[in-house]
Design an enzyme around this catalytic site. Structure first.
Site, PDB file in Angstrom:
ATOM      1  N   LYS A  11       0.838  -1.202   0.000  1.00 25.56           N
ATOM      2  CA  LYS A  11       0.000   0.000   0.000  1.00 25.56           C
ATOM      3  C   LYS A  11       0.878   1.260   0.000  1.00 25.56           C
ATOM      4  CE  LYS A  11      -3.805  -2.356   2.395  1.00 25.56           C
ATOM      5  NZ  LYS A  11      -4.707  -2.344   3.573  1.00 25.56           N
ATOM      6  N   TYR A  51     -12.481  -2.455  -3.379  1.00 24.45           N
ATOM      7  CA  TYR A  51     -13.008  -2.591  -2.017  1.00 24.45           C
ATOM      8  C   TYR A  51     -14.542  -2.530  -1.978  1.00 24.45           C
ATOM      9  CZ  TYR A  51      -8.426  -2.267   0.353  1.00 24.45           C
ATOM     10  OH  TYR A  51      -7.155  -2.521   0.849  1.00 24.45           O
ATOM     11  N   PHE A  59     -15.292   3.387   7.593  1.00 19.73           N
ATOM     12  CA  PHE A  59     -13.921   3.767   7.225  1.00 19.73           C
ATOM     13  C   PHE A  59     -13.683   3.750   5.707  1.00 19.73           C
ATOM     14  CE2 PHE A  59     -13.971  -0.782   8.352  1.00 19.73           C
ATOM     15  CZ  PHE A  59     -13.469  -1.367   7.190  1.00 19.73           C
ATOM     16  N   THR A  93      -5.573  -8.303  10.046  1.00 17.07           N
ATOM     17  CA  THR A  93      -5.933  -6.990   9.495  1.00 17.07           C
ATOM     18  C   THR A  93      -5.470  -5.863  10.421  1.00 17.07           C
ATOM     19  OG1 THR A  93      -7.848  -7.951   8.400  1.00 17.07           O
ATOM     20  CG2 THR A  93      -7.902  -5.567   8.752  1.00 17.07           C
ATOM     21  N   ASN A 114      -1.833  -0.315   7.385  1.00 16.12           N
ATOM     22  CA  ASN A 114      -1.310  -1.673   7.621  1.00 16.12           C
ATOM     23  C   ASN A 114      -0.441  -2.229   6.491  1.00 16.12           C
ATOM     24  OD1 ASN A 114      -3.362  -2.291   5.877  1.00 16.12           O
ATOM     25  ND2 ASN A 114      -4.508  -3.598   7.288  1.00 16.12           N
ATOM     26  N   HIS A 117      -1.745  -5.406   1.249  1.00 14.71           N
ATOM     27  CA  HIS A 117      -3.026  -6.066   0.981  1.00 14.71           C
ATOM     28  C   HIS A 117      -2.761  -7.479   0.485  1.00 14.71           C
ATOM     29  CE1 HIS A 117      -6.979  -6.961  -0.713  1.00 14.71           C
ATOM     30  NE2 HIS A 117      -6.306  -7.465  -1.743  1.00 14.71           N
ATOM     31  N   GLU A 128      -9.517  -9.831  -8.198  1.00 14.48           N
ATOM     32  CA  GLU A 128      -8.549  -8.751  -7.975  1.00 14.48           C
ATOM     33  C   GLU A 128      -7.460  -8.756  -9.053  1.00 14.48           C
ATOM     34  OE1 GLU A 128      -7.402  -9.299  -3.865  1.00 14.48           O
ATOM     35  OE2 GLU A 128      -9.353  -8.594  -3.146  1.00 14.48           O
TER      36      GLU A 128
HETATM   37  P1  DAT Z   1      -7.776  -7.142   5.028  1.00 15.05           P
HETATM   38  O1  DAT Z   1      -6.993  -6.031   4.377  1.00 15.05           O
HETATM   39  O2  DAT Z   1      -6.991  -7.813   6.120  1.00 15.05           O
HETATM   40  O3  DAT Z   1      -8.331  -8.126   4.018  1.00 15.05           O
HETATM   41  P2  DAT Z   1     -10.445  -6.018   5.186  1.00 15.05           P
HETATM   42  O4  DAT Z   1     -10.651  -6.526   3.801  1.00 15.05           O
HETATM   43  O5  DAT Z   1     -11.488  -6.343   6.213  1.00 15.05           O
HETATM   44  O6  DAT Z   1      -9.029  -6.482   5.771  1.00 15.05           O
HETATM   45  O7  DAT Z   1     -10.320  -4.431   5.168  1.00 15.05           O
HETATM   46  C1  DAT Z   1      -9.594  -3.791   4.128  1.00 15.05           C
HETATM   47  C2  DAT Z   1      -8.759  -2.707   4.718  1.00 15.05           C
HETATM   48  O8  DAT Z   1      -9.604  -1.728   5.316  1.00 15.05           O
HETATM   49  C3  DAT Z   1      -7.819  -3.148   5.844  1.00 15.05           C
HETATM   50  O9  DAT Z   1      -6.605  -3.694   5.365  1.00 15.05           O
HETATM   51  C4  DAT Z   1      -7.613  -1.864   6.574  1.00 15.05           C
HETATM   52  C5  DAT Z   1      -8.942  -1.162   6.432  1.00 15.05           C
HETATM   53  N1  DAT Z   1      -9.760  -1.412   7.633  1.00 15.05           N
HETATM   54  C6  DAT Z   1     -10.350  -2.573   8.001  1.00 15.05           C
HETATM   55  N2  DAT Z   1     -11.000  -2.454   9.166  1.00 15.05           N
HETATM   56  C7  DAT Z   1     -10.818  -1.167   9.535  1.00 15.05           C
HETATM   57  C8  DAT Z   1     -11.231  -0.388  10.659  1.00 15.05           C
HETATM   58  N3  DAT Z   1     -11.983  -0.925  11.618  1.00 15.05           N
HETATM   59  N4  DAT Z   1     -10.844   0.913  10.718  1.00 15.05           N
HETATM   60  C9  DAT Z   1     -10.087   1.465   9.752  1.00 15.05           C
HETATM   61  N5  DAT Z   1      -9.666   0.790   8.655  1.00 15.05           N
HETATM   62  C10 DAT Z   1     -10.017  -0.496   8.557  1.00 15.05           C
HETATM   63 MG    MG Z   2      -9.737  -7.860   2.558  1.00 19.10          MG
END
Ligand code: DAT
Ligand code: MG
Length: 151
Positions: A11, A51, A59, A93, A114, A117, A128
């Protein structure tokens, strides 16, 4: 050998923090094969597709802005159970819940920063990869180390 592909992206924060090489290194050293790689600054529209499952989350807007704030290193990694193991290499995550030794557990603190991805399932990986890469950008090749990694 049954092999699969996963979509991994460093990212904008990971690129800015100089973590591209480190993240590539972890996949390479584990034995995975790089099938595609490019540096790209994604549009808001592209990220909204990427997304789309999260569009109702509070968020979402901040996530799209952050992900479009600079170049992302988009990659396809290939090998046995690449999707599941890719997620293990990334960690949880929320970096606060990630084990040391994982990428997020070693290099991140905030869930909104974080650093990387990874696809969460074989089906989403296919979607994707199709979204981020043209067919001809994904290379089909035999890596010299193949028979040293797989029995
Ligand atoms: P991942 O990236 O582990 O697949 P995800 O698909 O649930 O997780 O979410 C995508 C991204 O969104 C994640 O890497 C960081 C952001 N994100 C997820 N939960 C969040 C939260 N509670 N607050 C802020 N950003 C968040
Ligand atoms: Mg995800």
């Amino acid at each position: 050998m049954t092999s699969e592909q996963t979509f991994i992206a460093v990212k904008p924060d990971g690129v800015q923090r100089g973590l591209v090489g480190e993240i590539i290194c972890r996949f390479e050293k584990r034995g995975y094969k790089l099938a595609a790689i490019k540096l790209v600054t994604p549009t808001q529209e592209h990220l909204e597709k990427h997304y789309e499952d999260l569009k109702d989350k509070p968020f979402f807007k901040g996530l799209i802005t952050y992900m479009g704030s600079g170049p992302v290193c988009a990659m396809v990694w290939e090998g046995r159970e690449a999707v599941k193991v890719g997620r293990q290499l990334l960690g949880a995550t929320n970096p606060m819940a990630s084990q040391p030794g994982t990428i997020r557990g070693d290099y991140a603190i905030d869930v909104g920063r974080n650093v990387c991805h990874g696809s969460d399932a074989v089906e989403s990986a296919k979607k994707e990869i199709d979204l981020w890469f043209k067919k001809e950008e994904v290379n089909s090749w035999k890596k010299a180390e193949h028979d040293w990694v797989y029995e």
